[in-house]
Design a protein around this motif. Structure first.
Motif, PDB file in Angstrom:
ATOM      1  N   GLU A 546      23.638   7.108  -9.470  1.00  0.00           N
ATOM      2  CA  GLU A 546      24.988   7.600  -9.185  1.00  0.00           C
ATOM      3  C   GLU A 546      25.054   9.121  -9.156  1.00  0.00           C
ATOM      4  O   GLU A 546      25.856   9.697  -8.429  1.00  0.00           O
ATOM      5  CB  GLU A 546      25.964   7.059 -10.235  1.00  0.00           C
ATOM      6  N   ARG A 549      24.000  10.170  -5.683  1.00  0.00           N
ATOM      7  CA  ARG A 549      24.534   9.387  -4.557  1.00  0.00           C
ATOM      8  C   ARG A 549      25.404  10.205  -3.611  1.00  0.00           C
ATOM      9  O   ARG A 549      25.291  10.079  -2.382  1.00  0.00           O
ATOM     10  CB  ARG A 549      25.309   8.184  -5.089  1.00  0.00           C
ATOM     11  N   HIS A 584      30.136  -0.055  -8.196  1.00  0.00           N
ATOM     12  CA  HIS A 584      30.349   1.350  -7.859  1.00  0.00           C
ATOM     13  C   HIS A 584      29.449   1.795  -6.710  1.00  0.00           C
ATOM     14  O   HIS A 584      29.847   2.620  -5.886  1.00  0.00           O
ATOM     15  CB  HIS A 584      30.129   2.228  -9.082  1.00  0.00           C
ATOM     16  N   PRO A 751      31.201  10.994 -10.512  1.00  0.00           N
ATOM     17  CA  PRO A 751      30.096  10.702 -11.428  1.00  0.00           C
ATOM     18  C   PRO A 751      29.756  11.907 -12.269  1.00  0.00           C
ATOM     19  O   PRO A 751      29.804  13.036 -11.804  1.00  0.00           O
ATOM     20  CB  PRO A 751      28.937  10.342 -10.476  1.00  0.00           C
ATOM     21  N   SER A 757      24.848   4.762 -14.948  1.00  0.00           N
ATOM     22  CA  SER A 757      25.751   4.159 -13.969  1.00  0.00           C
ATOM     23  C   SER A 757      26.698   3.208 -14.673  1.00  0.00           C
ATOM     24  O   SER A 757      26.318   2.492 -15.586  1.00  0.00           O
ATOM     25  CB  SER A 757      24.938   3.417 -12.907  1.00  0.00           C
TER      26      SER A 757
END
Length: 897
Positions: A546, A549, A584, A751, A757
């Motif tokens: 995350e 990402r 997510h 995040p 995550s």
């Protein structure tokens, strides 16, 4: 007023008689007058109303000067020091001296003409002699002698205030030259600082700084003639080896102040300072300040650094330098325009002290102050950056050693580098090459991270840096580093291997990805470089984390500019391969997909890459996710996340269908609306057990708008299953009208670094409604409320056009599933409300035509055959009315029959 008038008359009498009195009688008469003068001053709240005040000031000052000289005459330094104290303090008969001192103290604060009268009395030289004795001859006193200490403090305050008022005038400074105590005091501060009276250090510094600001050509010639600065520098060299650093700073700051303040009048003292290694002295002293506590000696250290900074502008002539401007440069940069006649650097020697100090010291506070000083010099005049960088190259050289400095200094340094671009509009190519080399070597990860953040900020400000950093090789370097890290991530496959990055190193990977995203943004050429490096398969590996990402998706979105099919293949593939609980990840991928689907050119690639089937598979994976109570891992996920994922999935489908007849035909021809209805019906909030619904008589019949009101506005409990159903029907209604892809009901998540995550963590407020929980009174957003028939918008709803008739088909298929065992009356009421809403959708002739032209009527009828085949079904009559409306528009009436 009467008292002042009486005093005025008495003083006139004194003036008239004075020429005929012997000195002793004059003095006695004046001393008898002063207590009355002080009493009048006290009674009039400090206001003096006296016509002959200048004459009084002159007479009192002369008498005080005479008394001081008499007291000091023929005595040793220690005896004179003690005698002065007895004279000026309020003790017995010796109180006459204190009376004179207090009177002069009050008179010196009245007006300038009165101050001149005091200066003309010879008092400036006398008080300088007193100050010299008080400073150089300390007296030992015990803490028990409190009364004496208090008297000392009062006497000191009055003496210092009188001197400050006299010496701030040039006339007062020149009066000092009649005696030799000024240069003696200056030299004493540079040689006896550790032996002097501690209580007189600060007052002596204040007095000498006041004198410094009022220097004249005569006083400068006088100090130069007696080698005052030369001797002081030599003394300070000796003290610098023995005294504590903060003490040496305090003494040196006084000497440097005299040098700096004298320059506007004459460069003589500065020349003397420079010729006697004054700058080497300052470097030696400042290097000794390493390791001092942040507040220890701060005022004097800061003062020395500030004066050094000012001395850079003290020179005989402008520096003339010519540099080679390396191109490309920012469009609005103009070196000729940068030239100005402001505070430009004319003296490189003081700056060399700052530069050498930064190079030799690793002290956080010292280095930070030096960088601040450089920023100040640049702010004085834009051209100063070029004058310094094309001669001494400070920033260029600092870049080589910045990784040795403390972290806060590194941050401050790279902000300074960034300001060259942001404030000066100049691209320092040589410095940027050094910064790039620093990133490549990666000796200290934090320094590398800070350097890269600096370059990232520049790149985000101007597209030119995309070309500069590609041509310099930075893009290739970052791609190579990311390839290496991607291989480690792929090898780890979710496990914790020793090579995995954490903390600063992981944040460095994040910034590298952001930098690549910034370099490829709006730069097709850079995106082609990335693709030619074969980096696309490695970039997509970062999607799983995350932290990485957002930047990774930005890069992949740039890929879509040159190849929509490759982007769609990656995103759809990642969606389909994600696990059931990676919600997510799915949300982030869907949001990226929505950004790309804004371009109609992407729709064909979405279809050919099985985008529709991929998104519908997400709905299939959520089977039972909204059932009450939640079961298995869905209980930990929370219904907020599930509804959010349903929303973005339907949004993606709606965006791909928007104004695209080919995609719409594909979706309908392949029965995907029916598949959507089936998947939505299996989420768990709709009835799936297929039992016969028992008709009941309705006591009341609410509209859909009223249901919506009660679901999200009322404080009364509302069934969770029904609230979830309403939300899904809300989404479908937007899809019917072709506006779902334009809506946004959910807050963006950000995040955080260093956290795992949250896909497998429990969602906060899991049982609350996704939007209602965030609004006062659990109110639905206005946009959502309007969908269901806000009274002010009824006409607009009545005239709405159906864009996607297949979504109506989905709503009709879900209609019989709006049921809950044990809630028969509520279920039938909500079903009737939905039928009425569907009826409002097909009310206009245009909407009915769209429905009939779609060829979906037979599909809808088939899906509701249980309703039509049973006269007793609760919805039989209502649905029949809907299709009666459509009958007049049907191209093929036999379909309805």
């Amino acid at each position: 007023t009467l008292l002042w008038e009486t005093l005025g008359k008495q003083f006139v009498e004194y003036e008239q008689m004075a020429p005929f009195l012997i000195p002793e009688d004059q003095q006695r008469r004046l001393l008898e007058f002063l207590p009355l003068f002080l009493k009048a001053w006290e009674q009039s709240a400090g206001e003096i109303i006296f016509p002959n005040i200048q004459l009084l000031a002159s007479e009192v000052s002369k008498l005080l000067t005479k008394e001081i000289k008499r007291t000091l005459s023929g005595k040793s330094a220690e005896e004179a020091r003690l005698a002065l104290e007895q004279l000026l303090q309020q003790k017995g008969e010796a109180g006459d001296g204190h009376l004179l001192l207090k009177s002069v103290y009050l008179l010196s604060q009245t007006d300038l003409r009165t101050t001149w009268s005091i200066i003309g009395s010879g008092l400036p030289a006398a008080l300088m002699q007193c100050l010299y004795l008080f400073f150089t001859v300390p007296l030992k006193k015990t803490s028990d002698d409190r009364e004496s200490i208090e008297d000392d403090a009062q006497t000191q305050e009055m003496l210092v205030k009188i001197m400050l008022n006299m010496y701030k005038e040039e006339q007062g400074v020149e009066e000092l030259l009649a005696a030799d105590k000024l240069q003696s005091l200056i030299i004493a501060t540079s040689s006896l600082w550790d032996q002097c009276s501690h209580s007189w250090k600060v007052p002596t510094g204040r007095v000498l700084r006041t004198i410094s600001k009022a220097q004249t050509k005569t006083s400068i010639v006088y100090l130069q003639a007696v080698d005052c600065i030369k001797i002081a520098v030599q003394n300070l060299f000796t003290m610098a080896d023995t005294l504590p650093a903060c003490d040496v700073c305090e003494a040196a700051s006084i000497v440097l102040c005299l040098v700096k303040d004298s320059y506007p009048v004459s460069p003589a003292l500065l020349t003397e300072f420079e010729n006697n290694d004054g700058y080497q002295l300052l470097l030696k002293i400042l290097l000794r300040c390493e390791g001092l506590q942040q507040n220890e000696g701060d005022p004097y250290l800061d003062e020395i650094l500030a004066m050094l900074t000012c001395l850079t502008t003290c020179g005989k002539a402008e520096l003339k330098v010519s540099g080679n401007i390396v191109h490309p440069q920012l469009p609005h940069f103009d070196f000729e325009q940068a030239q100005s006649s402001g505070m430009t650097v004319k003296n490189l020697q003081p700056f060399q002290v700052l530069q050498s100090l930064f190079q030799k010291s690793n002290d956080q506070h010292l280095c930070g102050r030096i960088l601040s000083a450089i920023g100040t010099i640049w702010a004085w005049d834009r051209v100063n950056f070029f004058l310094l960088e094309w001669t001494l190259q400070p920033i260029n050289q600092f870049t080589d050693i910045i990784h040795f400095k403390p972290h806060p200094v590194q941050v401050q340094f790279f902000r300074l580098v960034e300001s060259i671009v942001l404030d000066l509009s100049y691209v320092p190519h040589e410095i940027l090459k050094k910064v790039q080399y620093l990133i490549k070597e990666n000796i200290v990860p934090f320094c590398t991270l800070t350097a890269l953040q600096c370059l990232l900020s520049m790149t985000q400000k101007n597209l030119l840096f995309s070309d500069i950093f590609r041509d310099s090789g930075l893009l290739g370097l970052l791609l190579a580093l990311l390839r290496k890290e991607a291989k480690i991530l792929r090898k780890s496959a979710g496990t914790h291997l020793p090579g995995l990055k954490e903390g600063t190193e992981k944040e460095l990977n994040v910034v590298m990805l952001k930098m690549v995203a910034a370099l490829t943004a709006r730069s097709v050429r850079n995106m082609v470089v990335l693709k030619d490096y074969g980096m696309v398969p490695y970039i997509k590996i970062f999607l799983d984390d995350e932290c990485y990402r957002s930047a990774t998706l930005s890069i992949l979105e740039q890929l879509s500019v040159i190849n929509y099919e490759e982007y769609m293949s990656i995103i759809i593939g990642a969606l389909c391969s994600s696990t059931q609980w990676e919600l997510h990840l799915k949300l982030d991928l869907l949001k990226s997909l929505l950004r790309i689907l804004e371009s109609p050119k992407s729709h064909s690639a979405f279809r050919t890459c099985s985008g529709f089937n991929g998104l519908l598979s997400l709905l299939s994976d959520m089977e039972g996710a909204l059932q009450e109570p939640p079961s298995g891992q869905w209980a930990a996920v929370g219904q907020n996340c599930v509804l959010e994922l349903v929303f973005y999935t339907l949004q993606g489908i709606s965006a791909a269908l928007h104004l695209d007849p080919v995609n719409s035909n594909f979706f309908q021809r392949n029965g995907l609306f029916e598949k959507m209805a089936e998947d939505l019906g299996s989420l768990g909030c709709f009835w799936t057990q297929g039992k016969k619904q028992i008709p009941v008589s309705l006591e009341k019949k609410r509209t859909f708008a009223e249901f919506l009101d009660e679901a999200f506005y009322s404080s009364e409990p509302f069934p969770a299953w029904l609230r979830n159903c309403i939300w899904i029907l809300n989404f479908l209604d937007h899809m019917v009208k072709g506006t779902l892809h334009q809506e946004n009901y959910f807050k963006e998540r950000k995040p955080e670094m260093g956290k795992e995550s949250r896909d497998d963590q429990e969602a906060p407020q899991a049982q609350e409604h996704p939007v209602a929980s965030e609004r006062p009174g659990n109110k639905l957003p206005v946009s959502a409320y309007m969908i269901w028939g806000n009274p002010e918008e009824k006409q607009e709803m009545r005239d709405c056009t159906i864009v996607h008739p297949g979504a109506v088909c989905v709503m009709v298929r879900l209609l019989p599933k709006l049921y809950k065992e044990g809630c028969a009356q509520l279920s039938q009421e909500i079903q009737c409300a939905l039928v009425d809403h569907i009826q409002s959708l097909v009310k206009s002739e245009k909407s009915r035509q769209v429905m009939c032209d779609s060829g979906l009527l037979s599909t809808i009828i088939t899906s509701c055959q249980d309703v039509f085949c049973s006269d007793s079904h609760p919805l039989h009559l209502a649905l029949t009315r809907v299709f009666e409306k459509l009958a007049s528009q049907a191209v093929e009436p036999h379909v309805l029959r």
